[in-house]
Design a protein around this motif. Structure first.
Motif, short mmCIF file in Angstrom:
data_model
loop_
_atom_site.label_atom_id
_atom_site.label_comp_id
_atom_site.label_asym_id
_atom_site.label_seq_id
_atom_site.Cartn_x
_atom_site.Cartn_y
_atom_site.Cartn_z
N GLY A 201 -54.55 14.26 4.10
CA GLY A 201 -54.22 13.64 5.38
C GLY A 201 -53.63 14.55 6.43
N VAL A 202 -53.33 15.81 6.09
CA VAL A 202 -52.76 16.72 7.08
C VAL A 202 -53.82 17.03 8.14
CG1 VAL A 202 -51.83 19.03 7.46
CG2 VAL A 202 -51.18 17.74 5.43
N ARG A 203 -53.46 16.96 9.41
CA ARG A 203 -54.41 17.33 10.45
C ARG A 203 -53.79 18.40 11.33
NH1 ARG A 203 -50.73 15.37 12.74
NH2 ARG A 203 -50.51 13.46 13.94
N TRP A 204 -54.65 19.30 11.79
CA TRP A 204 -54.20 20.42 12.61
C TRP A 204 -55.33 20.86 13.53
CZ3 TRP A 204 -56.42 25.38 11.73
CH2 TRP A 204 -57.22 25.48 10.57
N ALA A 205 -54.96 21.61 14.55
CA ALA A 205 -55.93 22.06 15.55
C ALA A 205 -56.16 23.55 15.43
CB ALA A 205 -55.43 21.72 16.96
N ALA A 206 -57.41 23.96 15.54
CA ALA A 206 -57.77 25.37 15.56
C ALA A 206 -57.46 25.96 16.93
CB ALA A 206 -59.26 25.52 15.25
N PRO A 207 -57.45 27.28 17.06
CA PRO A 207 -57.22 27.89 18.37
C PRO A 207 -58.23 27.40 19.40
CG PRO A 207 -57.09 29.55 16.64
CD PRO A 207 -57.59 28.30 15.99
N PRO A 208 -57.78 27.06 20.61
CA PRO A 208 -58.69 26.54 21.63
C PRO A 208 -59.75 27.57 22.03
CG PRO A 208 -56.42 26.01 22.18
CD PRO A 208 -56.36 26.98 21.04
N ARG A 228 -71.22 31.41 27.44
CA ARG A 228 -70.21 32.40 27.06
C ARG A 228 -68.92 31.67 26.68
NH1 ARG A 228 -68.00 35.71 30.17
NH2 ARG A 228 -68.35 34.62 32.16
N PHE A 229 -68.35 32.08 25.56
CA PHE A 229 -67.12 31.47 25.08
C PHE A 229 -66.06 32.55 24.85
CE2 PHE A 229 -70.57 28.95 22.92
CZ PHE A 229 -70.51 27.87 23.78
N THR A 230 -64.81 32.16 25.02
CA THR A 230 -63.69 33.00 24.62
C THR A 230 -62.86 32.22 23.63
OG1 THR A 230 -63.59 34.16 26.74
CG2 THR A 230 -61.64 34.26 25.34
N VAL A 231 -62.68 32.77 22.43
CA VAL A 231 -61.86 32.13 21.42
C VAL A 231 -61.09 33.20 20.65
CG1 VAL A 231 -63.82 32.00 19.78
CG2 VAL A 231 -61.81 30.51 19.48
N PRO A 232 -59.79 33.09 20.59
CA PRO A 232 -58.96 32.08 21.25
C PRO A 232 -58.99 32.23 22.78
CG PRO A 232 -57.75 33.23 19.51
CD PRO A 232 -59.00 34.00 19.75
N ALA A 233 -58.88 31.10 23.46
CA ALA A 233 -58.82 31.12 24.92
C ALA A 233 -57.55 31.82 25.37
CB ALA A 233 -58.85 29.69 25.46
N ALA A 234 -57.62 32.48 26.53
CA ALA A 234 -56.45 33.17 27.09
C ALA A 234 -55.54 32.13 27.74
CB ALA A 234 -56.89 34.22 28.09
N LEU A 235 -54.56 31.67 26.99
CA LEU A 235 -53.66 30.61 27.44
C LEU A 235 -52.21 31.03 27.27
CD1 LEU A 235 -55.46 27.69 25.57
CD2 LEU A 235 -55.58 28.10 28.04
N THR A 236 -51.36 30.49 28.09
CA THR A 236 -49.93 30.68 27.87
C THR A 236 -49.51 29.81 26.68
OG1 THR A 236 -49.24 28.85 29.29
CG2 THR A 236 -49.60 31.00 30.35
N PRO A 237 -48.38 30.11 26.04
CA PRO A 237 -47.91 29.25 24.95
C PRO A 237 -47.76 27.79 25.39
CG PRO A 237 -46.72 31.32 24.90
CD PRO A 237 -47.54 31.33 26.16
N ALA A 238 -47.31 27.59 26.63
CA ALA A 238 -47.13 26.22 27.11
C ALA A 238 -48.48 25.52 27.26
CB ALA A 238 -46.39 26.22 28.44
#
Length: 330
Positions: A201-208, A228-238
């Protein structure tokens, strides 16, 4: 385990589903599962036996369902991802990979998904639904996106910038559904987040993952190799935290299982949900496997986790049913 992989289907995503099913079957065999495959034709005929009608072919396919420990319905779109195959497996008492009938049906319906999202406090693009019989009654109020309410892979989706193009876009969408969603154009980065529910039942999200597209990320771009994809996406922690929290919240609000892909626009105000895919593309090159590869979950292992989660969910359901019967007798 014995796994029956179903591909094809009676909708515009037939070829995409064939590719997903073939990749899933190969991956599961590579790690030791016993795999059989079945294909549903565009006319609804299951290839389990050489019979003429969909009903006869489905009857002939029942021994394959009975053989399986787990069914993996890699069928995108209507009469597959929309919960139809999950319902069949539920009636047959067989474990099934992915979401159940309720989550699949709501997730496939873009308007119902918006209503659930808004009730859960998740932003969506402003929009409204019309019937295909009312195409001439729509007034143009600026750039809009036109979508069939229940279709995938961007089939029938159009970006309308000029009033004179609206009717053609509506007619195109009406080829895929009798209900059409018209939404305001969102300005923001296109970010996907994949959420999985594991055994236990544990659920989690992969890097966007970020999609880089000049204009609409349409069907052609999705499958002609130009995306074209970027993974992980260049995101701030927030930003990453907000997207992940919102994706898991939507996964829970719909009651999803297996893996689901949540598609967002990341705007200045935060994440805006675009749509939900409860049976997303599952070749190794598809967005979801790319995201889990970034989390150091290789493709065959991801498929194995989905199968084991389905078996665990079925076993838990059977234990709960036994407990309820014992309480009733007491």
């Amino acid at each position: 385990m014995r796994v029956l992989v179903i591909g094809g289907g009676q909708n515009s995503e037939h070829e995409v589903s064939l590719a997903s099913a073939a990749a899933v079957a190969t991956a599961l065999r590579s790690i030791g599962h016993e795999v059989r495959t079945v294909t549903i034709s565009r006319d609804g005929v299951w290839d389990a036996a050489p019979v003429a009608t969909p009903a006869e072919s489905l009857a002939a396919a029942m021994p394959a369902l009975a053989w399986a420990d787990v069914v993996f319905p890699a069928v995108h779109g209507a009469l597959g991802e929309d919960g139809a195959l999950a319902a069949l497996c539920a009636l047959a008492g067989v474990a099934v990979v992915g979401s159940d009938l309720r989550a699949g049906a709501i997730g496939m319906d873009k308007w119902a998904t918006k209503l659930v999202a808004e009730a859960a406090g998740i932003a969506t693009a402003p929009g409204f639904v019309i019937s295909a019989s009312d195409l001439g009654d729509v007034e143009y109020e600026g750039p809009v996106v036109v979508k069939p309410v229940s279709a995938g892979s961007s089939y029938g989706v159009g970006l309308v910038r000029e009033p004179g193009d609206l009717l053609d876009a509506l007619r195109t969408a009406a080829r895929f559904d009798s209900r059409i969603l018209i939404e305001e154009v969102m300005r923001g980065r296109e970010i996907d987040v994949a959420v999985i529910r594991e055994a236990g039942g544990v659920r989690w999200a992969a890097p966007p993952l970020e999609i880089h597209a000049a204009g609409l990320f349409d069907t052609a771009m999705k499958y002609d190799g130009t995306a074209r994809f970027t993974v992980p996406a260049a995101l701030t922690p927030a930003e990453a935290g907000a997207l992940t929290r919102t994706a898991v919240a939507m996964f829970d609000a719909l009651g999803c299982a297996g893996v689901a892909r949540m598609d967002f626009f990341l705007t200045e105000e935060g994440p805006v949900l675009n749509e939900v895919n409860t049976m997303p593309g599952l070749t190794a090159a598809s967005q979801v496997p790319r995201m889990f590869a970034a989390a150091e979950v290789p493709y065959p292992e991801l498929m194995d986790r989905l199968v084991r989660a389905a078996a665990d969910r079925r076993a838990s359901s059977e234990r709960s049913a036994t407990t309820r019967r014992d309480h009733a007798r007491a």
